[in-house]
Design an enzyme around this catalytic site. Sequence first.
Site, PDB file in Angstrom:
ATOM      1  N   CYS A 272       0.808  -1.225   0.000  1.00 57.59           N
ATOM      2  CA  CYS A 272       0.000   0.000   0.000  1.00 57.59           C
ATOM      3  C   CYS A 272       0.835   1.266   0.000  1.00 57.59           C
ATOM      4  O   CYS A 272       0.306   2.369  -0.165  1.00 57.59           O
ATOM      5  CB  CYS A 272      -0.950  -0.007   1.194  1.00 57.59           C
ATOM      6  SG  CYS A 272      -2.249  -1.258   1.066  1.00 57.59           S
TER       7      CYS A 272
ATOM      8  N   LYS B 192       0.591   3.582  -3.158  1.00 62.12           N
ATOM      9  CA  LYS B 192      -0.625   4.323  -3.494  1.00 62.12           C
ATOM     10  C   LYS B 192      -0.298   5.694  -4.080  1.00 62.12           C
ATOM     11  O   LYS B 192       0.727   6.306  -3.745  1.00 62.12           O
ATOM     12  CB  LYS B 192      -1.480   4.541  -2.235  1.00 62.12           C
ATOM     13  CG  LYS B 192      -2.383   3.383  -1.857  1.00 62.12           C
ATOM     14  CD  LYS B 192      -3.299   3.786  -0.710  1.00 62.12           C
ATOM     15  CE  LYS B 192      -4.324   2.711  -0.412  1.00 62.12           C
ATOM     16  NZ  LYS B 192      -5.230   3.113   0.681  1.00 62.12           N
TER      17      LYS B 192
ATOM     18  N   ASP C 221     -14.306   6.817   2.062  1.00 65.51           N
ATOM     19  CA  ASP C 221     -14.515   5.582   2.815  1.00 65.51           C
ATOM     20  C   ASP C 221     -13.793   4.415   2.155  1.00 65.51           C
ATOM     21  O   ASP C 221     -13.314   4.497   1.013  1.00 65.51           O
ATOM     22  CB  ASP C 221     -16.010   5.286   2.929  1.00 65.51           C
ATOM     23  CG  ASP C 221     -16.691   6.137   3.994  1.00 65.51           C
ATOM     24  OD1 ASP C 221     -16.727   5.701   5.154  1.00 65.51           O
ATOM     25  OD2 ASP C 221     -17.167   7.235   3.654  1.00 65.51           O
ATOM     26  N   ASP C 222     -13.768   3.289   2.843  1.00 62.90           N
ATOM     27  CA  ASP C 222     -12.995   2.141   2.388  1.00 62.90           C
ATOM     28  C   ASP C 222     -13.660   1.381   1.258  1.00 62.90           C
ATOM     29  O   ASP C 222     -13.000   0.627   0.542  1.00 62.90           O
ATOM     30  CB  ASP C 222     -12.745   1.202   3.569  1.00 62.90           C
ATOM     31  CG  ASP C 222     -11.949   1.888   4.665  1.00 62.90           C
ATOM     32  OD1 ASP C 222     -10.765   2.173   4.428  1.00 62.90           O
ATOM     33  OD2 ASP C 222     -12.506   2.165   5.742  1.00 62.90           O
TER      34      ASP C 222
ATOM     35  N   ASP D  99      -8.852  -3.847  -4.397  1.00 62.09           N
ATOM     36  CA  ASP D  99      -7.536  -3.433  -3.912  1.00 62.09           C
ATOM     37  C   ASP D  99      -6.483  -4.378  -4.465  1.00 62.09           C
ATOM     38  O   ASP D  99      -6.664  -5.599  -4.435  1.00 62.09           O
ATOM     39  CB  ASP D  99      -7.491  -3.441  -2.384  1.00 62.09           C
ATOM     40  CG  ASP D  99      -6.515  -2.423  -1.833  1.00 62.09           C
ATOM     41  OD1 ASP D  99      -5.374  -2.368  -2.333  1.00 62.09           O
ATOM     42  OD2 ASP D  99      -6.885  -1.677  -0.915  1.00 62.09           O
TER      43      ASP D  99
ATOM     44  N   ASP E  64      -9.954   1.371   7.974  1.00 59.78           N
ATOM     45  CA  ASP E  64      -8.757   0.563   8.179  1.00 59.78           C
ATOM     46  C   ASP E  64      -7.529   1.420   7.910  1.00 59.78           C
ATOM     47  O   ASP E  64      -7.588   2.434   7.221  1.00 59.78           O
ATOM     48  CB  ASP E  64      -8.767  -0.736   7.378  1.00 59.78           C
ATOM     49  CG  ASP E  64      -8.805  -0.551   5.868  1.00 59.78           C
ATOM     50  OD1 ASP E  64      -8.938   0.589   5.399  1.00 59.78           O
ATOM     51  OD2 ASP E  64      -8.708  -1.567   5.166  1.00 59.78           O
TER      52      ASP E  64
END
Length: 333
Positions: free
Chosen positions: A19, A22, A52-53, A70, A226
């Site tokens: 991640c 990103k 939001d996720d 993802d 998260d």
Amino acid sequence: MTTAASDLRLTQYAAGGGCACKVPAGELERVLAELPLGGGTGDLLVGLEHGDDAAAVRIDGERAIIATTDFFTPVVDDPYDWGRIAAANALSDVYAMGGEPVVALNLLAWPREKIPFEVAREVLRGGADVCREAETHLAGGHSIDDREPKYGLAVTGLAHPDRLLRNDAGEAGLPLTLTKPLGLGVLNNRHKATGERFEQAIAAMTTLNRDAARAALAAGARAATDVTGFGLLGHLYKLARASGVTAVVESAAVPYLDGAREALRDGFVPGGSRRNLDWVRPHLDSAGTVDDDELVLLADAQTSGGLLVVGEVPGYPIVGELVPRQDAVLLVR
């Protein structure tokens, strides 16, 4: 020429990792602000507005679909572990919204002329094993030939429309609970540079956020996110901004994985972690009592990190609280 599988270090085939690769949060927000929100009915409960996720769409009075995707470049050298980590990370978006994943699809990009395709089989096996653990159907997907290896999932889940965990539902006076320790970014960056293997980091990244999400819902939580590529401070900033409150972080209460501070000391800081801190710094007040090293760790780009829950969740540490909005959106003490 194809490299022999026994000689592989997957992290060396990607510029970034996990991640931490990103797109920078501020840059992404500027681009998204120029795009129209998708057309549809009023049943879209959660969309792009607050980062939001996942998206949430109401089906009926008892069910909402949670949709997310993802994927990322290798964060560890072992292909099976990378597959497990990427799958757990993708499933986390559904848990972070208060949902349960139902079905997932593989997303695979592979440099076929550089890395044997049987290595991709190990990546997919890792993802399948995590989906099996999560009792989530894994049904096909999509693959392309690419210069960099990438893997992840598109995931669909279900939640009750009145029990979503959202970025905009935080309330002043409630504590902040963190369900996994920080330090994944600096440890993964050290692994990429040196080949050292950190079992504690792999264990954290492959742990599903399922139990933590269920515990948060049982405790009555209504707001959560998260902690992944934008770090604790980045994700908390988005939640506090959306909720119209200020978030206070008690830095001494934040847990870290063994070896994280040593990795920071030795300079293994991902570029994404420093970009995260640069992004939130104009909205942050540390009162001169928290040094930049501590702030970098709080902004460290996590891969498959834990949940940050507004409310007390039994069994997990409280790392701060929400208070009425002040001049700064984030206060670090």
